[in-house]
Design a protein around this motif. Structure first.
Motif, short mmCIF file in Angstrom:
data_model
loop_
_atom_site.label_atom_id
_atom_site.label_comp_id
_atom_site.label_asym_id
_atom_site.label_seq_id
_atom_site.Cartn_x
_atom_site.Cartn_y
_atom_site.Cartn_z
N ALA A 256 0.79 -1.28 -0.13
CA ALA A 256 0.07 -0.07 0.13
C ALA A 256 0.81 1.18 0.01
CB ALA A 256 -0.95 -0.02 1.24
N ASP A 257 2.17 1.20 0.59
CA ASP A 257 2.67 2.61 0.76
C ASP A 257 3.51 2.65 -0.48
OD1 ASP A 257 2.13 2.95 3.36
OD2 ASP A 257 4.08 1.67 4.26
N GLU A 260 0.80 4.05 -3.00
CA GLU A 260 0.67 5.52 -2.46
C GLU A 260 1.61 6.54 -3.15
OE1 GLU A 260 -1.40 8.62 -0.63
OE2 GLU A 260 -1.88 6.61 -0.39
N ASN A 261 2.80 6.05 -3.22
CA ASN A 261 3.75 6.86 -3.96
C ASN A 261 3.73 6.94 -5.45
OD1 ASN A 261 5.17 7.58 -1.70
ND2 ASN A 261 6.40 5.59 -1.49
N ARG A 270 -8.70 7.11 -6.37
CA ARG A 270 -8.60 6.30 -4.97
C ARG A 270 -8.53 4.92 -5.38
NH1 ARG A 270 -11.47 10.58 -2.63
NH2 ARG A 270 -10.64 12.44 -3.00
N THR A 272 -8.47 1.02 -3.38
CA THR A 272 -8.83 0.02 -1.83
C THR A 272 -8.42 -1.27 -2.40
OG1 THR A 272 -11.05 -0.12 -2.32
CG2 THR A 272 -10.23 1.82 -0.85
N LEU A 297 -12.22 6.20 2.16
CA LEU A 297 -11.53 7.03 1.12
C LEU A 297 -12.61 7.71 0.29
CD1 LEU A 297 -8.44 4.74 -0.47
CD2 LEU A 297 -8.60 6.47 1.66
N ARG A 304 -4.97 9.59 2.50
CA ARG A 304 -4.21 8.78 1.67
C ARG A 304 -4.97 8.42 0.56
NH1 ARG A 304 0.10 5.68 3.77
NH2 ARG A 304 -0.25 3.97 2.27
N ARG A 305 -4.33 7.98 -0.79
CA ARG A 305 -5.16 7.65 -1.89
C ARG A 305 -5.28 6.06 -2.13
NH1 ARG A 305 -2.05 11.96 -4.01
NH2 ARG A 305 -0.03 10.74 -3.75
N VAL A 306 -4.76 5.43 -0.96
CA VAL A 306 -4.76 3.99 -1.15
C VAL A 306 -5.11 3.48 0.43
CG1 VAL A 306 -3.38 1.80 -1.67
CG2 VAL A 306 -3.12 3.92 -3.03
#
Length: 412
Positions: A256-257, A260-261, A270, A272, A297, A304-306
């Protein structure tokens, strides 16, 4: 806009004479153009129907320019999409080779122009006349092909959109039957979808906060998502104009991180991720958990976007009833909710089982700074920090993902 020079007199007569020769059907010209264009077609050139379509399209394009220049030498020629050309383009789109159509037009233009130049040298021996003749006709041909390419590009876009919607509509119908647990043979459904249902899946839901996202942006985003996991190609289904469902095959989940980047290039999208599970039941479970995570989201300003269901399951469960979640967050946090840095520090501290040193490392802070913030946070809390750590953790998760007042809930 460039002023168009329409020739008259001697030059017009030369253009008319050259165009008339084209209308007499020199097979050598057509043969060279066909060979060059078919080379672009690659393996399609073994298909007799495709070859015949190319031949007819090439003749229609070239003869239209010639006819126009017999009638009005040197004037701009408006292209016309012949039935042969439209059928050929539709077939290329269906086979996923539509980019070759654009290249083929340029290839055909270059071959035709070489033949026209050779013919021009037989029309006149006067260098000035030849220079003017070639200048006018080069602009005429370029304008004709450029305008034709614009029409081709628009036609390809329409055909691609129609095909994409048709494919996604068929997939969506099959997927909805699976999600509703309708009687459907898994092997038959998998063959219909081009995706193995007996494997392991991680579902994803991608959507745009824009009511009308740019064409293709959801497809680009899911392609980027797929690069974060090994394995086969994901199953994608366009659920509506702003939402795409996906299933990623295999046991390895996207990070997920890292996502996100990567998704920084799609600021209004977005994503999930659902639970990873196996078989047809897992196909459903993963999708439903991804959909449930969407609640976190699905508001104008998420943190966050994720969001990954495996990491936020408690928050997902806590926010199923947004009004109750808001009530818990407000009563538990009190005035602490107005201090983002203190909330962030306390959330990290509780996530590390109340270990200040580990929380400090995660926050890139000195341990003493964390302890000072925790002391200040306890002063602002309505109850002591250790009075009910479960409620406090849930309240902080709700506040992080939705704020103390969710965006779609009234204040009263």
């Amino acid at each position: 806009m460039e002023k168009w020079e329409v020739p008259s007199g001697r030059i017009a007569g030369l253009i008319r004479e050259g165009a008339s020769r084209l209308l007499q059907g020199p097979e050598g010209v057509f043969r060279d153009i066909d060979a060059a264009v078919l080379k672009v077609g690659g393996e399609l050139s073994r298909d007799s129907a495709f070859v015949e379509g190319v031949r007819r399209s090439n003749r229609a394009v070239l003869l239209r320019w010639a006819l126009a220049n017999v009638a009005r030498p040197g004037e701009p020629v408006a292209p016309e999409m012949s039935p042969e050309a439209m059928a050929l383009l539709s077939e290329l789109v269906r086979r996923g080779l539509d980019d070759r159509a654009l290249h083929a037009f340029r290839v055909g233009q270059n071959v035709a122009w070489r033949h026209w130049m050779a013919a021009a040298f037989t029309l006149t021996e006067d260098p000035a006349e030849l220079r003017t003749l070639l200048d006018i006709t080069s602009r005429s041909v370029a304008n004709y092909v450029d305008t034709a390419l614009a029409a081709v590009t628009a036609h390809i876009a329409r055909q691609r959109d129609t095909l994409t919607r048709s494919v996604h509509a068929e997939r969506l119908e099959a997927v909805k039957l699976l999600l509703r647990e309708s009687p459907l043979d898994p092997a038959e459904a998998g063959a219909r979808l081009g995706y193995r249902l007996d494997g392991t899946h991680t579902a994803a839901v991608l959507w745009s906060w824009e009511p009308r996202p740019e064409p293709g942006v959801l497809e680009q985003a899911v392609q980027l998502l797929a690069t974060h996991v090994p394995g086969g190609r994901p199953l994608t289904v366009l659920a509506d104009a702003t939402t795409l469902w996906a299933w990623l095959p295999g046991r390895i989940r996207p990070d997920a991180d890292g996502l996100e980047n990567s998704f920084g290039r799609f600021p209004r999208l977005r994503v999930t991720l659902g639970a990873t599970a196996s078989g047809v039941e897992g196909f459903r479970e993963s999708h439903f958990t991804a959909q449930a995570t969407r609640r976190l989201l699905d508001h104008p300003d998420p943190p966050r976007r994720v969001a990954d269901y495996d990491r936020v399951q408690a928050a997902v469960l806590a926010t199923q009833d947004l009004r109750a979640a808001r009530h818990l967050a407000e009563r538990t946090l009190g005035s602490l909710a107005e201090h983002p840095e203190l909330c962030r520090t306390l959330r990290a501290y509780l996530a590390e089982q109340s270990n200040a040193a580990r929380a400090a490392r995660n926050l890139y802070l000195h341990r003493n700074t964390v302890l000072t913030r925790l002391a200040r946070a306890e002063e602002l809390l309505p109850r002591p920090l250790n009075d009910n750590p479960l409620n406090l953790s849930l309240a902080l998760e709700i506040h992080y993902w939705r704020g103390t007042r969710p965006a779609d809930e009234p204040a009263g």
